[in-house]
Structure formats: structure tokens, C-alpha cells
Design a protein around this motif. Structure first.
Motif, mmCIF file in Angstrom:
data_model
loop_
_atom_site.group_PDB
_atom_site.id
_atom_site.type_symbol
_atom_site.label_atom_id
_atom_site.label_comp_id
_atom_site.label_asym_id
_atom_site.label_seq_id
_atom_site.Cartn_x
_atom_site.Cartn_y
_atom_site.Cartn_z
ATOM 1 N N TYR A 156 2.689 9.231 0.269
ATOM 2 C CA TYR A 156 3.275 8.309 -1.096
ATOM 3 C C TYR A 156 4.720 7.852 -0.337
ATOM 4 C CZ TYR A 156 5.074 6.620 -5.287
ATOM 5 O OH TYR A 156 5.630 5.643 -6.190
ATOM 6 N N THR A 157 4.861 6.653 -0.364
ATOM 7 C CA THR A 157 5.921 5.831 0.374
ATOM 8 C C THR A 157 7.213 6.566 -0.101
ATOM 9 O OG1 THR A 157 4.698 3.625 0.187
ATOM 10 C CG2 THR A 157 7.013 3.540 0.274
ATOM 11 N N ARG A 213 0.742 -1.012 -0.014
ATOM 12 C CA ARG A 213 -0.046 -0.077 0.057
ATOM 13 C C ARG A 213 0.982 1.115 0.122
ATOM 14 N NH1 ARG A 213 -1.715 -3.943 3.497
ATOM 15 N NH2 ARG A 213 -4.009 -4.818 3.058
ATOM 16 N N ASN A 214 1.066 1.656 -1.276
ATOM 17 C CA ASN A 214 2.249 2.674 -1.312
ATOM 18 C C ASN A 214 1.581 4.091 -0.763
ATOM 19 O OD1 ASN A 214 4.991 1.891 -2.367
ATOM 20 N ND2 ASN A 214 3.619 0.993 -4.010
ATOM 21 N N PHE A 215 0.212 4.239 -1.119
ATOM 22 C CA PHE A 215 -0.608 5.610 -0.645
ATOM 23 C C PHE A 215 -1.059 5.433 0.735
ATOM 24 C CE2 PHE A 215 -0.876 5.599 -5.104
ATOM 25 C CZ PHE A 215 -0.055 6.646 -5.570
ATOM 26 N N GLY A 247 -2.719 -7.381 -0.917
ATOM 27 C CA GLY A 247 -3.083 -6.294 -0.233
ATOM 28 C C GLY A 247 -4.491 -6.050 -0.363
ATOM 29 N N ASP A 248 -5.157 -5.168 -0.894
ATOM 30 C CA ASP A 248 -6.507 -4.982 -0.902
ATOM 31 C C ASP A 248 -7.410 -5.244 -2.244
ATOM 32 O OD1 ASP A 248 -6.560 -4.093 1.719
ATOM 33 O OD2 ASP A 248 -5.688 -2.034 0.956
ATOM 34 N N GLY A 274 -4.203 3.806 -5.421
ATOM 35 C CA GLY A 274 -3.997 2.989 -4.369
ATOM 36 C C GLY A 274 -4.890 1.877 -4.576
ATOM 37 N N ARG A 275 -5.919 2.022 -5.287
ATOM 38 C CA ARG A 275 -7.010 0.953 -5.375
ATOM 39 C C ARG A 275 -6.672 -0.255 -6.380
ATOM 40 N NH1 ARG A 275 -11.762 2.090 -2.176
ATOM 41 N NH2 ARG A 275 -11.504 4.230 -1.478
ATOM 42 N N SER A 276 -5.407 0.151 -7.267
ATOM 43 C CA SER A 276 -4.985 -0.654 -8.035
ATOM 44 C C SER A 276 -4.201 -1.496 -7.657
ATOM 45 C CB SER A 276 -4.667 -0.127 -9.528
ATOM 46 O OG SER A 276 -3.373 0.584 -9.386
ATOM 47 N N PHE A 277 -3.746 -2.998 -8.211
ATOM 48 C CA PHE A 277 -2.677 -3.810 -7.729
ATOM 49 C C PHE A 277 -2.131 -4.278 -9.048
ATOM 50 C CE2 PHE A 277 0.186 -6.552 -6.152
ATOM 51 C CZ PHE A 277 0.185 -6.243 -4.822
#
Length: 540
Positions: A178-179, A152-154, A348-349, A360-363
């Protein structure tokens, strides 16, 4: 610096001659600060100064006035490389590959050695040293920002400062976390505090970024800069990078073919949300559909943005060093923990196919096609012990230590991450006393290659042995010859093959049939070292 300012004020009281002698001795004996910039899963040719089209002007400038190593190795995976970096041992010697609990007693980490020379140490980012899980308590760092949530980079949910948990970042918070940026913010804070409160002490700073490791996340305005840049596809990008590397004298090898039958090292069954445009193997770009090309191009744009973001943050760190008059006497090392990754997975999510790619909602993962391009000109990827998995750029920059006549040069002398700790010990004048393992460090100092005007750039350097082993991938380099093998569960056949790296670092021509005796000798050497490392790892 504050101390020198105070001393100059005292001139009127104690006399000019005394002050001149004191300052002269003090300045000539000041060891350099040490700054390590570690990328995560970045390929050999991604940086601009190694042939990449990604914009990395800050790191390129370090290369232009520093040195670039052309044959530098990592361990092909994140935690073994970080262990080798911090301990100076092969990870198999200290129970870290595979992880087997605590490091053996007497195993010291870089800050422990540097403390003996008066250094303070600061870490920010990924840690991942099995057996020494706490950067401050186990690793000896004075301050640490430790990021443990790499999915989760954000909005990371698990991160700590000096061992104490920090509040999770709210997924719906638009506060701008942001990481890559936050890792830099923390490190700059430590450096600012150091300049204010310990100006006469040298520092060791370790910026351990998580980019461009999956998931592919980056600020949209930087992704926009790269959208459309990769429409030519990975075959064209590989050729362009290869041509640049050859012209620059960084490589002397054929371009490896794409290993079309080798895809991700791990198999995941939940890839449905990625849709039909995901491609698991590095097939010819021209065989993809237009829809697949669009999807793959978008992924590489995000990956490039992540590499770009780290470079921007390196620029901020450099600016902080310059503000505090610390830049000229800081030895900077830039490298990657392994080659680019072919993985395609969802963690992750999960992945929202309706989310903006890179948000953030993409992987998303860059995948084997672009990983092959990132590792140009070499074969295979992260996790494999072929050159594509174990080769990293290494840039060393140190204005006060690298002679002006050498700056901008190449160093063809082979090296390995196990060499960096001995180099830092040599640079700092630190004591070897913290090493209570009973074993000598496995690496050797690179200071001669960094500082000597006659450092070997013509391939006449002394030859060395390098050992590689990770999850069924095996390798050993002895001089110019290398034996390598990949187990069946890593999409290999378990057979050892032999290559001459002097002209074929791309591992295109197997010499095992012509030189079976030499192959047998290397395999026996690998087996002997494996047994020795296993025995050494069992000490208390």
C-alpha cells in the motif's frame, strides 16, 4: 550515539576534562535533523489539530508540543509546490509552472545546500519536480524511493529506488503493498541505516505521501472505522469544523458560502462507470437523493482513511527517531501541497462499479462537495488561487529548538512554501554557495517565528507580498489585501476582485468597487512580477 559512546570509552585515556569540553562543544553545535511530511491534496481543516474529525493523534501531538501556523500558503498544485519547496523560488522563476524543460542553470535544491553543512538527504514518495526529474542525480538526495505511478495505490507499475526501476507490483498479488505504508517503510529503512552508519551526521528526510490524492484507496479495516461517520453530510461537517477553528483562534473570518456553480476544473467524458450517484458540484446536501448521500458518504470515509493512514505512518517514523535518540533534535514540518481537490475523473485501470469502494479496482475521487468541507472555511479548491486552493496547515515541532513556553501555540504570521528552504538553511548553518542562479531566494526564514518567545501572534507582524498564478487562476496578497481572478476556462469571469483578509479570509465581500485604486495597484504589481519571473526563467 555511537561516536559519543566511543568518546566516553576514551575518557580513561585522554582525561575527563578534555572529553567534557569536546562533548559540550559537539552537542551544542549539532544542527538539527530536518523531517518534512507532505500530504497530497489535503484540505486546510482535515487534520484533527485544525478542526477535522479525522483521527490524526500523532500529528495532533506534534501540534500540542509544537507550533501551528494559521496563514501558510502553497502554490495550489502539486508540482509547483514541490518545486518551490525544494528550490526556494516561485515556480514561475525556474520554468516549472508551466514546465519548460530543465531548471535554469545554477538552480540548487535543498539537499545541495544542506550538503555544505554535512547533511545526508533521503526522499521517499512522490517527487514531481519538473526540470529536476531525478531525485538523486538532479536533486542531490543520497537515497530515494520514487513513486511515479499515482493511480495505483495497491499495485504501482512505475517506481524506482536511487534511480533504478523496481519490479511492478502484481495486481493480483496479496503481498500487502500500500503506497502510504511502503513510502514509510523505505524512509524508515534509510533512517535506520543512517543511525547505524552515519550517527554523527544530521539528516534531511522528505516523506512525500500521495494521500489523500485520488484515486481513493485505503485498507478496508481503516475505511470501516469511518463508515457512517459522514451521514450528516458536507454542510454539517463544514459548520462543525468552522465552529472548532473559530473557538481555537485559528481563523477570524465568516464561513464562505458553497460555490455551487464551480465543479471539477477538468472535464472527462468517461464517467459512466461511476453511475448516477456521482455529484459534480457542491450543492446543498439536503438536495441529494438517499442513494447519492450513501455514495458520497462512502467516498468521504475512504478519504478520511487515507488521511488517517498517513498519521499512522508518521507515528512509525517518530518511533524510529525515538529508538535512535534522534527525535528531540529533529525539526519536523507537516503540510499539504495544495487544497483539497474537486476533481471527478477516471484514470489508471478504469473503475469497476462492482469493486469494493476503496479497493484497487475502484477509481473514485472525493469531489467538490467534500472538497469544500475539507477546505473549511475558505472558498474553492485545488487549482484555484482563492484561499481554499492555496492555504495549508503547517505544523512545526522541534523539542530542542522551540522554547517550552511557546509549545502548543499559534503563529499568525503569513508564510509560503518558498520560506521553508531559507528556514532549513538557517537551521542548519548551510552555505548559500550552491545558489549559482544570480538571484536571491524568494522566501525568507521562519526561524524567528519558530524560536522567538516574542514571535508575533497578535497580527502585528510585518506585512509581505505573496504571488500566485496557475492555469488561469491569478492572485496577489499585499499586506492584508488580496486581489484574485479566475479565467473563464476555470469557471470564472476573468475579473479581478479585492478582499481584506484581516477579517475576510473566506473572500466573501468584494471591495473592488470601494477601492478601485488599490485593486489597480495590486493588479499592476501582479503583472510586473509576472513579467519579471518570465524574464528570470529564460536565463540559461
Amino acid at each position: 550515539m555511537i561516536r559519543n559512546t566511543v568518546l566516553r570509552v576514551l575518557t580513561a585515556v585522554v582525561g575527563l576534562s578534555w572529553l567534557t569540553i569536546f562533548l559540550s562543544a559537539d552537542e551544542t553545535q549539532t544542527p538539527p535533523n530536518i523531517l518534512v511530511i507532505l500530504y497530497d491534496d489535503m484540505g486546510f481543516s482535515d487534520l484533527g489539530c485544525y478542526g477535522g474529525e479525522i483521527e490524526t493523534p500523532n500529528i495532533d501531538r506534534l501540534a500540542e508540543s509544537g507550533l501551528r501556523f494559521t496563514q501558510f500558503y502553497n502554490t495550489t498544485r502539486c508540482w509547483p509546490t514541490r518545486t518551490a519547496l525544494m528550490t526556494g523560488f516561485y515556480p514561475q522563476q525556474v520554468r516549472s509552472d508551466p514546465p519548460q524543460g530543465k531548471l535554469p542553470q545554477g538552480t540548487a535544491l535543498a539537499p545541495h545546500y544542506l550538503q555544505t553543512a554535512g547533511y545526508r538527504s533521503y526522499h521517499s514518495g512522490k517527487w514531481h519536480v519538473p526540470g529536476a526529474n531525478r531525485p538523486c542525480l538532479d536533486g542531490g538526495f543520497d537515497h530515494s524511493y520514487e513513486l511515479n505511478d499515482h493511480d495505483r495505490n495497491f499495485y504501482p507499475q512505475d517506481h524506482k529506488e536511487d534511480g533504478k526501476p523496481l519490479p511492478p507490483v502484481n495486481r493480483d498479488d496479496n503481498g500487502g503493498y500500500y503506497t502510504t505504508t511502503f513510502i514509510t517503510e523505505k524512509l524508515i529503512g534509510y533512517l535506520h541505516d543512517h543511525a547505524e552508519n552515519q550517527p554523527d551526521m544530521p539528516f534531511f528526510a522528505y516523506a512525500a505521501y500521495t494521500a489523500p490524492h485520488f484515486p481513493l484507496h485505503a485498507p478496508q479495516e481503516i475505511i470501516d472505522k469511518y463508515r457512517g461517520r459522514y451521514l450528516e453530510g458536507w454542510d454539517a461537517i463544514r459548520q462543525q469544523r468552522y465552529d472548532w477553528l473559530t473557538k481555537a483562534g485559528i481563523i477570524n473570518t465568516p464561513l464562505s458560502p458553497r460555490d455551487e456553480n464551480v465543479g471539477p476544473a477538468y472535464r472527462f467524458d468517461n464517467l459512466g462507470p461511476l453511475g448516477p450517484d456521482e455529484v459534480l458540484y457542491p450543492v446543498a446536501w439536503d438536495t441529494l437523493t438517499d442513494s447519492q448521500k450513501k455514495f458520497q458518504t462512502e467516498k468521504m470515509a475512504i478519504y478520511a482513511a487515507m488521511v488517517d493512514c498517513v498519521d499512522r505512518e508518521v507515528g512509525r517514523i517518530i518511533a524510529e527517531l525515538k529508538r535512535n535518540d534522534m527525535f528531540d533534535n529533529t525539526a519536523i514540518f507537516v503540510l499539504s501541497d495544495n487544497g483539497s481537490s474537486p476533481e471527478v475523473m477516471i484514470r489508471g485501470d478504469n473503475h469497476d462499479p462492482n469493486a469494493v469502494p476503496g479497493s484497487g479496482r475502484s477509481f473514485l475521487c472525493v469531489g467538490a462537495g467534500w472538497s469544500t468541507a475539507s477546505n473549511t472555511p475558505f472558498r474553492l479548491h485545488k487549482i484555484w488561487t482563492h484561499e481554499g486552493g492555496i492555504s495549508t496547515p503547517l505544523i512545526v515541532h522541534w523539542p530542542q529548538g522551540i522554547p517550552e513556553t511557546m509549545r502548543g501555540g499559534l503563529r499568525h504570521e503569513p508564510g509560503h512554501v518558498i520560506d521553508l528552504l531559507p528556514t532549513w538553511i538557517d537551521l542548519s548553518g548551510a552555505s548559500m554557495e550552491p545558489n549559482q542562479s544570480g538571484l536571491p531566494l524568494s522566501g525568507r526564514s521562519l526561524l524567528g517565528a519558530i524560536q522567538s518567545d516574542d514571535a508575533r501572534t497578535d497580527n502585528t507582524f510585518p506585512q509581505r507580498d505573496f504571488y500566485f498564478s496557475h492555469e488561469g487562476s491569478r492572485g496577489i496578497r499585499n499586506g492584508w489585501l488580496k486581489a484574485v481572478s479566475t479565467a473563464e476556462d476555470r469557471q470564472g469571469d476573468g475579473q479581478w476582485r479585492l478582499y481584506d483578509l484581516q477579517t475576510d479570509r473566506a473572500e466573501t465581500m468584494d471591495l473592488s468597487a470601494q477601492h478601485p485604486e488599490k485593486l489597480r495597484e495590486l493588479v499592476e504589481q501582479w503583472e510586473t512580477m509576472t513579467q519579471r519571473f518570465a524574464e528570470e526563467s529564460q536565463r540559461p
